[in-house]
Design a protein around this motif. Structure first.
Motif, short mmCIF file in Angstrom:
data_model
loop_
_atom_site.label_atom_id
_atom_site.label_comp_id
_atom_site.label_asym_id
_atom_site.label_seq_id
_atom_site.Cartn_x
_atom_site.Cartn_y
_atom_site.Cartn_z
N GLY A 215 0.79 -1.22 0.00
CA GLY A 215 0.00 0.00 0.00
C GLY A 215 0.83 1.27 0.00
N GLU A 216 2.16 1.13 -0.02
CA GLU A 216 3.03 2.32 0.02
C GLU A 216 3.29 2.83 -1.39
N LEU A 217 3.48 4.13 -1.49
CA LEU A 217 3.76 4.82 -2.75
C LEU A 217 5.14 5.46 -2.65
N PHE A 218 5.98 5.23 -3.65
CA PHE A 218 7.29 5.90 -3.64
C PHE A 218 7.71 6.26 -5.05
N LEU A 219 8.66 7.20 -5.13
CA LEU A 219 9.04 7.81 -6.40
C LEU A 219 10.47 7.44 -6.76
N VAL A 220 10.69 7.14 -8.04
CA VAL A 220 12.02 6.89 -8.58
C VAL A 220 12.26 7.87 -9.71
N ASN A 221 13.36 8.62 -9.63
CA ASN A 221 13.68 9.60 -10.67
C ASN A 221 14.41 8.93 -11.81
N GLU A 222 13.97 9.19 -13.04
CA GLU A 222 14.56 8.60 -14.24
C GLU A 222 15.17 9.66 -15.14
N ASN A 223 15.73 10.67 -14.58
CA ASN A 223 16.33 11.76 -15.34
C ASN A 223 15.26 12.62 -16.00
N THR A 224 14.72 12.21 -17.16
CA THR A 224 13.70 13.01 -17.84
C THR A 224 12.28 12.61 -17.44
N ASN A 225 12.15 11.50 -16.73
CA ASN A 225 10.83 11.03 -16.29
C ASN A 225 10.85 10.71 -14.80
N ASN A 226 9.67 10.72 -14.21
CA ASN A 226 9.47 10.21 -12.86
C ASN A 226 8.73 8.89 -12.96
N LEU A 227 9.09 7.97 -12.09
CA LEU A 227 8.41 6.68 -12.02
C LEU A 227 7.80 6.55 -10.64
N LEU A 228 6.48 6.63 -10.59
CA LEU A 228 5.76 6.51 -9.34
C LEU A 228 5.30 5.07 -9.18
N ILE A 229 5.68 4.42 -8.07
CA ILE A 229 5.41 3.00 -7.88
C ILE A 229 4.53 2.80 -6.66
N PHE A 230 3.47 2.01 -6.83
CA PHE A 230 2.58 1.66 -5.74
C PHE A 230 2.68 0.16 -5.51
N VAL A 231 2.92 -0.24 -4.26
CA VAL A 231 3.07 -1.66 -3.91
C VAL A 231 1.69 -2.23 -3.64
N ASP A 232 1.16 -2.97 -4.60
CA ASP A 232 -0.18 -3.57 -4.43
C ASP A 232 -0.15 -4.74 -3.46
N ASN A 233 0.88 -5.60 -3.61
CA ASN A 233 0.93 -6.79 -2.77
C ASN A 233 2.34 -7.35 -2.78
N VAL A 234 2.71 -8.02 -1.68
CA VAL A 234 4.00 -8.70 -1.58
C VAL A 234 3.72 -10.11 -1.08
N GLU A 235 4.26 -11.11 -1.77
CA GLU A 235 4.04 -12.48 -1.35
C GLU A 235 5.35 -13.27 -1.39
N ASN A 236 5.42 -14.28 -0.54
CA ASN A 236 6.59 -15.16 -0.54
C ASN A 236 6.52 -16.08 -1.76
N SER A 237 7.67 -16.27 -2.41
CA SER A 237 7.70 -17.09 -3.62
C SER A 237 9.03 -17.85 -3.69
N PRO A 238 9.28 -18.76 -2.74
CA PRO A 238 10.57 -19.46 -2.71
C PRO A 238 10.72 -20.44 -3.87
N VAL A 239 11.97 -20.69 -4.25
CA VAL A 239 12.28 -21.70 -5.27
C VAL A 239 13.41 -22.57 -4.73
N SER A 240 13.36 -23.85 -5.05
CA SER A 240 14.39 -24.78 -4.59
C SER A 240 15.57 -24.76 -5.54
N ILE A 241 16.69 -25.28 -5.07
CA ILE A 241 17.89 -25.30 -5.89
C ILE A 241 17.69 -26.16 -7.14
#
Length: 329
Positions: A215-241
């Motif tokens: 639910g957090e919103l944060f900004l990443v500067n791309e020189n000529t553009n801004n990239l605004l990112i909203f975290v909709d969801n985070v889930e665990n996704s492990p993979v085995s060797i």
């Protein structure tokens, strides 16, 4: 860009095309015509195009197995066109033009240097099972504790913003609020969703997302553009060797070859006598474009390293080692 730029570009492209033609013809001139039946596919004004040459073109084009029959005829026709251009260029003495001769010499040096580098890379030992296990164990954030992020992003140009609008955007609580502000000021933007794991992102973005909450919103500067990112969801996704063994193998092999290439160049420089006859140019600083983070940078290989163009060209000849572990999902 002025007209002179485009004229120079057209001349460069013409020389590049002719360069390929002349190198091809030179290779033909250095090879005796084969007497084996069926070896020559076609003669163009007495000059043969052989099965070996066609197969070489197929290998360079990386044609898929199910497309070989169709590609063979298309490539053969292209080789005939190329042979005709070579002959005509020679009749007009274009092969003696100073710029063409310099381009041929540059290409010759590049090919020889790449041959040396490829020989060096082929001597690198493949990663062992122990090395693969070690890499897997040392990076739990990529494997055993891998996270998958569902993100909504908004990209918009920076130059179209005034101070008042910037303050309003920074105070917004959602991407929808920002899009409303941009619509009011008739500023174009791109809004979309993406799903990325920690194996698909560069370390800088991983570090930033670890600090972010759902639910957090944060900004990443791309020189000529801004990239605004909203975290909709985070889930665990492990993979085995076992699921990622082949990808780790490719990544480690790629890494070993890069290290071997740098070591070889370092040794050659140490053993050579290099005299700079003019002031040495400082090429160590990164450009802003290289340092900036873009939307595309969310999905490169895990560990990206800056190498010289010769090394990149050589490594690109082997698609499997360039894949790295960016394909892990």
């Amino acid at each position: 860009m002025n007209k002179r730029y485009f004229y120079d570009l057209k001349v460069f492209l013409l020389y590049t095309l002719l360069l390929g033609c002349f190198l091809f013809l030179s290779a033909c001139d250095n090879q005796p015509a084969s007497d084996e039946p069926g070896q020559a596919l076609v003669r163009v004004d007495g000059e043969e195009i052989t099965v070996i040459q066609l197969n070489d073109e197929l290998n360079r084009a990386r044609v898929q197995p199910d497309q070989i029959d169709q590609a063979k005829q298309q490539l053969l026709e292209s080789m005939i066109d190329r042979q005709l251009m070579v002959a005509e260029a020679k009749r007009n003495q274009l092969d003696r033009a100073p710029n063409v001769m310099r381009a041929i010499e540059r290409a010759k040096m590049q090919i020889i240097a790449q041959s040396y580098m490829q020989t060096t890379l082929n001597q690198v030992n493949e990663p062992t099972d122990a090395e693969i296990s070690q890499f897997h164990n040392e990076h739990p954030e990529l494997f055993a504790k891998r996270s998958k992020y569902h993100l909504t992003f908004l990209r918009y140009p920076v130059n179209d913003l005034n101070d008042e609008l910037n303050v309003a955007i920074n105070s917004a609580q959602s991407i929808s609020e920002v899009t409303q502000l941009l619509d009011m000021h008739q500023i174009s933007y791109l809004r979309d969703k993406m799903t990325r794991t920690t194996m698909d992102m560069p370390p800088q973005m991983i570090a930033r997302l670890r600090e972010a909450k759902q639910g957090e919103l944060f900004l990443v500067n791309e020189n000529t553009n801004n990239l605004l990112i909203f975290v909709d969801n985070v889930e665990n996704s492990p993979v085995s060797i076992d699921d990622v063994r082949s990808q780790i193998f490719s990544h480690l092999l790629n890494q070993k070859r890069r290290e071997a290439a740098r070591a070889a160049i370092t040794q050659l420089r140490a053993e050579a006598e290099i005299d700079y006859l003019h002031a040495r140019q400082d090429t160590s600083t990164e450009t802003e474009a290289e340092a900036d983070m873009t939307v595309q940078s969310l999905s490169p290989p895990l560990i990206s390293e800056k190498d010289n163009h010769l090394l990149e060209d050589t490594l690109l000849q082997n698609e499997s080692i360039e894949r790295g572990i960016s394909g892990l999902k």
